[in-house]
Design an enzyme around this catalytic site. Structure first.
Site, PDB file in Angstrom:
ATOM      1  N   HIS A 115       0.415 -11.875   0.816  1.00  0.00           N
ATOM      2  CA  HIS A 115      -0.603 -11.027   0.175  1.00  0.00           C
ATOM      3  C   HIS A 115      -1.403 -11.747  -0.913  1.00  0.00           C
ATOM      4  CE1 HIS A 115      -1.457  -6.475  -0.415  1.00  0.00           C
ATOM      5  NE2 HIS A 115      -2.533  -7.183  -0.622  1.00  0.00           N
ATOM      6  N   TYR A 157       0.836  -1.193   0.000  1.00  0.00           N
ATOM      7  CA  TYR A 157       0.000   0.000   0.000  1.00  0.00           C
ATOM      8  C   TYR A 157       0.877   1.251   0.000  1.00  0.00           C
ATOM      9  CZ  TYR A 157      -3.716  -3.268   1.429  1.00  0.00           C
ATOM     10  OH  TYR A 157      -4.603  -4.317   1.507  1.00  0.00           O
TER      11      TYR A 157
END
Length: 285
Positions: free
Chosen positions: A114, A55
């Site tokens: 992830h 992010y």
């Protein structure tokens, strides 16, 4: 918030409602508001905080680190995620240390892979277990893993220690309910729903404008967004991590934990947005 939690296989508990940080951080003009929203959410009981090294290439972790600085560490449940190409011996320990440094903490409550990648799962599991043994993480899990991915993980020694699978799940995207969610429940593995209020895109607009949802929301004096969040929170073994960049949205998210609809109302909503009757691909955003 009423303090609802999701029980984890190691006996720990994870807050059922938290805060996501996707597309947050790295914007100087918005950082003060984002930090304020996170802090408000924590004060309202949304202490599950999700982020990732992806992010903003660490920007969300840095912003979150600033936001949580005034709070006691043991009040929080911190989650971050490692890139698949960093999930092996060559990089994962440095990735974890970098995440810890950006967050200003010395451990994570949960560290996730992830999405599935090319690093062998056995190597990732071994590394996750080493991080746990060193106290850098309390437990580990995965993200964007479908049922077949979970079965491959379970075939690896130690793979069954996976605590959580974080996936896209909302009322307009119920594919996980056919195979994955029952599988996770059977194997005592929690689900964490990202995009629980269908952030972004045409589908969100369709949900917000749907007559059945609007009528149900109006009947209870709530927003459709709160209704979407309440749908996820009523699912056993599922936590939700909506993002809220403003204090108003943060308060609305916290209030969703108290929403109660009748079985008849949920049945009508379910008829409008039915659960799948066959296996469907896992949605990813």
């Amino acid at each position: 918030m009423n303090g609802r939690t999701v029980r984890l296989k190691d006996g720990g508990e994870m807050p059922a409602l938290g805060q996501g940080t996707w597309r947050m951080g790295g914007h100087k003009g918005r950082e003060e508001q984002e930090i304020g929203s996170i802090r408000l959410g924590i004060s309202l009981g949304m202490t599950l905080l999700d982020t990732a090294e992806m992010y903003g290439e660490g920007a969300a972790e840095r912003m979150l680190g600033k936001a949580i600085a005034p709070f006691e560490r043991d009040e929080l449940f911190l989650v971050s995620k490692v890139y698949p190409w960093n999930a092996g011996r060559a990089n994962i320990f440095e990735s974890c240390e970098n995440s810890l440094r950006r967050l200003g903490t010395d451990y994570l409550d949960l560290y996730l892979l992830h999405w599935p990648g090319s690093v062998p799962l056995a190597e990732t599991v071994d590394c996750m277990e080493r991080l746990a043994a060193e106290g850098k993480i309390l437990r580990w899990g995965v993200s964007n893993f479908d049922t077949d991915d979970m079965e491959r993980l379970w075939a690896v020694p130690g793979g069954d220690k996976c605590a959580v699978d974080q996936v896209l799940y909302h009322l307009g995207s119920r594919s996980v309910e056919y195979g994955l969610l029952p599988w996770l429940r059977q194997h005592e593995t929690a689900m964490m729903a990202y995009c629980p209020v269908a952030q972004g895109g045409a589908l969100r607009r369709q949900l917000l404008g749907n007559k059945v949802l609007r009528e149900a929301a109006d009947a209870h004096g709530i927003t459709v967004i709160q209704l979407l969040l309440a749908f996820i929170l009523r699912q056993k073994g599922v936590a939700a991590i909506p993002k809220a960049g403003t204090p108003r949205h943060t308060r609305e998210n916290a209030e969703a934990a108290e929403i109660r609809l009748s079985d008849a109302e949920w049945e009508r909503i379910g008829a409008e947005f039915p659960a799948p009757t066959h296996k469907m691909p896992l949605d990813i955003q």
